[in-house]
Write a protein that holds these residues in place. Structure first.
Motif, PDB file in Angstrom:
ATOM      1  N   ASP A   1      -4.676  -1.112 -18.636  1.00 14.51           N
ATOM      2  CA  ASP A   1      -5.962  -1.735 -18.321  1.00 14.51           C
ATOM      3  C   ASP A   1      -5.695  -2.984 -17.483  1.00 14.51           C
ATOM      4  O   ASP A   1      -4.592  -3.539 -17.510  1.00 14.51           O
ATOM      5  CB  ASP A   1      -6.695  -2.104 -19.622  1.00 14.51           C
ATOM      6  N   ARG A   2      -6.696  -3.416 -16.741  1.00 17.73           N
ATOM      7  CA  ARG A   2      -6.546  -4.623 -15.929  1.00 17.73           C
ATOM      8  C   ARG A   2      -6.142  -5.828 -16.776  1.00 17.73           C
ATOM      9  O   ARG A   2      -5.455  -6.730 -16.306  1.00 17.73           O
ATOM     10  CB  ARG A   2      -7.863  -4.939 -15.213  1.00 17.73           C
TER      11      ARG A   2
ATOM     12  N   PHE B   1      -2.444   0.758 -11.325  1.00 19.48           N
ATOM     13  CA  PHE B   1      -2.890  -0.304 -10.421  1.00 19.48           C
ATOM     14  C   PHE B   1      -2.900   0.175  -8.975  1.00 19.48           C
ATOM     15  O   PHE B   1      -3.757  -0.239  -8.187  1.00 19.48           O
ATOM     16  CB  PHE B   1      -2.005  -1.543 -10.585  1.00 19.48           C
TER      17      PHE B   1
ATOM     18  N   LEU C   1      -6.061   1.853  -8.225  1.00 20.55           N
ATOM     19  CA  LEU C   1      -7.173   0.910  -8.072  1.00 20.55           C
ATOM     20  C   LEU C   1      -7.202   0.303  -6.677  1.00 20.55           C
ATOM     21  O   LEU C   1      -8.070  -0.530  -6.383  1.00 20.55           O
ATOM     22  CB  LEU C   1      -7.062  -0.220  -9.111  1.00 20.55           C
TER      23      LEU C   1
ATOM     24  N   GLN D   1      -4.558  -1.386  -5.289  1.00 17.68           N
ATOM     25  CA  GLN D   1      -3.769  -2.605  -5.209  1.00 17.68           C
ATOM     26  C   GLN D   1      -2.339  -2.321  -4.748  1.00 17.68           C
ATOM     27  O   GLN D   1      -1.847  -1.198  -4.865  1.00 17.68           O
ATOM     28  CB  GLN D   1      -3.751  -3.299  -6.577  1.00 17.68           C
TER      29      GLN D   1
END
Length: 440
Positions: A98-99, A245, A248, A250
């Motif tokens: 999770d972030r 990530f 996402l 990034q």
């Protein structure tokens, strides 16, 4: 409760199964455990939880399937396990990043190691996903600022590149990884500490990474005392976090320390599963496991981010031809060799430039920059060939103009390689140019 927190809570509740599949222990031999009652339900790689009569809970992983029984390898010592002990089939155990994991230390199962509560993400990711389709992956991206003069110039690191860091123990490998974590231009840093000594985890986080590095990092750690299953899982879990990530959008910097310990853990598991040993005791599947891990890093497909990766390799006695080093060097986009002799004279990072290469060149540098890089390498090579004569006082000045220049520029160039002062790539090349044209 915020909507996002509610979604996470729903995801957590949904992971609890309403039906439990249970078997029992029928044999314990050589560290492996045989179970009955699960053969028609279990698959290779599934997780099993064994409950002993003394109340001990022991995790295990399915190694082989045979008619009427399943053979598993436990996460820890099988001491205390008895015939008839209960074994519950958990199934596939992935990881749910999770972030909110940024700035945290987790174990290979996604559990907190820093003493604070950790919420799992909505989606559970498989640990061993295939890499993006080769035809859909983007090419390597732009050159990255690293905060290290040598990597800003002669060993450039570009977005999506994968390099190997080859070093013996105690020559500054961890310190260099910490500098990458703090200085390389990236959105998130994912660090896999595979088989590290327990006392070094906190030291690495607090001293090597520091507050600056930890602020954008996720550390996945498995210490040396843990089972080979957990140590091997550490590399896969960290890569799965990096892929989360990346998906996402990034840019992720992935640091693995070390692939050698990953390969050693796989060797223990594979041999316990009946795979025959091959080169230096490593089973044939070792090559595939290392290459599969490396291929998961790199440029992502269109619409996603990238994973720039640095894989460290422990090479005993600077043996670059040992199996793990040889396998990894062939599939990466560059390799950096740290030399003990350089470290012993006090120059860090102890990079042997002439044995190191970045395969992002020549495309990552301009024509003028490539000219400077080539000139520096030629002069370093000339000095290395003549060094023994120079140190012994046998070289006569004026005998060879190239060696004469190499002797003049060597102190400045050697100092340049150790620079880690803040500055841009342009600043680093300007200093390199000055080193190559010293004032008389």
């Amino acid at each position: 409760m915020a909507p996002n927190e509610l979604d996470l809570l729903r995801a957590e509740i949904s992971r609890y199964a309403s039906v439990r599949r249970v078997g029992q222990v029928t044999e314990v031999a050589g560290g492996a455990i045989a179970l009955s009652g699960l053969a028609n339900r279990a698959t290779l790689g599934d997780r099993v939880q064994i409950e002993t009569a003394a109340g001990r809970s022991l995790g295990a992983e399915v190694l082989s399937l045979q008619p009427g029984r399943v053979v598993v390898l436990p996460d820890g010592s099988p001491e205390g396990v008895a015939i008839g002990d209960r074994a519950e089939l958990i199934g596939r155990a992935g990881i749910s990043p999770d972030r909110s994991w940024v700035g945290r230390i987790v174990d290979p199962f996604g559990q907190s190691l820093d003493g604070r509560p950790l919420m799992r993400g909505r989606e559970e990711r498989d640990l061993r996903t295939p890499p993006p389709p080769a035809a859909r992956r983007r090419r390597l991206g732009q050159r990255l600022e690293t905060g290290l003069a040598i990597f800003n110039t002669m060993l450039p690191l570009v977005r999506g590149q994968r390099i190997g860091l080859f070093a013996g123990s105690g020559v500054g490998k961890s310190s260099l990884l910490g500098k990458f974590a703090r200085g390389v231009d990236a959105d998130v840093v994912v660090i896999a500490l595979i088989g590290e000594r327990g006392r070094e985890l906190r030291e690495f986080v607090e001293e090597t990474l520091g507050t600056e590095g930890m602020a954008r990092a996720v550390v996945v750690a498995a210490t040396s005392d843990q089972s080979p299953l957990v140590r091997r899982r550490c590399a896969w879990a960290a890569m799965a976090v990096a892929e989360y990530f990346r998906d996402l959008g990034q840019h992720v910097l992935f640091l693995a320390d070390s692939v050698t310990r990953f390969a050693e853990a796989h060797r223990e598991v594979a041999l316990a599963g009946g795979e025959p040993p091959s080169l230096r005791g490593y089973p044939p599947s070792t090559s595939h496991q290392i290459m599969a891990l490396g291929e998961r890093a790199g440029p992502g497909p269109e619409g996603s981010g990238d994973i720039t990766a640095v894989f460290s390799v422990l090479v005993a006695g600077s043996d670059m031809d040992e199996p793990v080093a040889d396998i990894l060097r062939g599939v990466l986009d560059g390799h950096v060799v740290l030399d003990r002799a350089i470290a012993e004279r006090g120059r860090f990072p102890a990079i042997d430039l002439l044995r190191s290469v970045s395969r992002s060149l020549p495309h990552a540098a301009s024509e003028q920059e490539n000219s400077l890089i080539g000139q520096a390498r030629r002069l370093l090579g000339a000095y290395e060939r003549a060094e023994m004569m120079v140190q012994a006082g046998l070289y006569v000045s004026g005998s060879d103009p190239v060696i004469d220049k190499a002797i003049r520029i060597w102190p400045g160039l050697d100092g340049f390689i150790s620079e880690d002062e803040p500055g841009t790539t342009a600043d680093s090349f300007a200093r390199l140019a000055r080193c190559l044209s010293p004032k008389s």
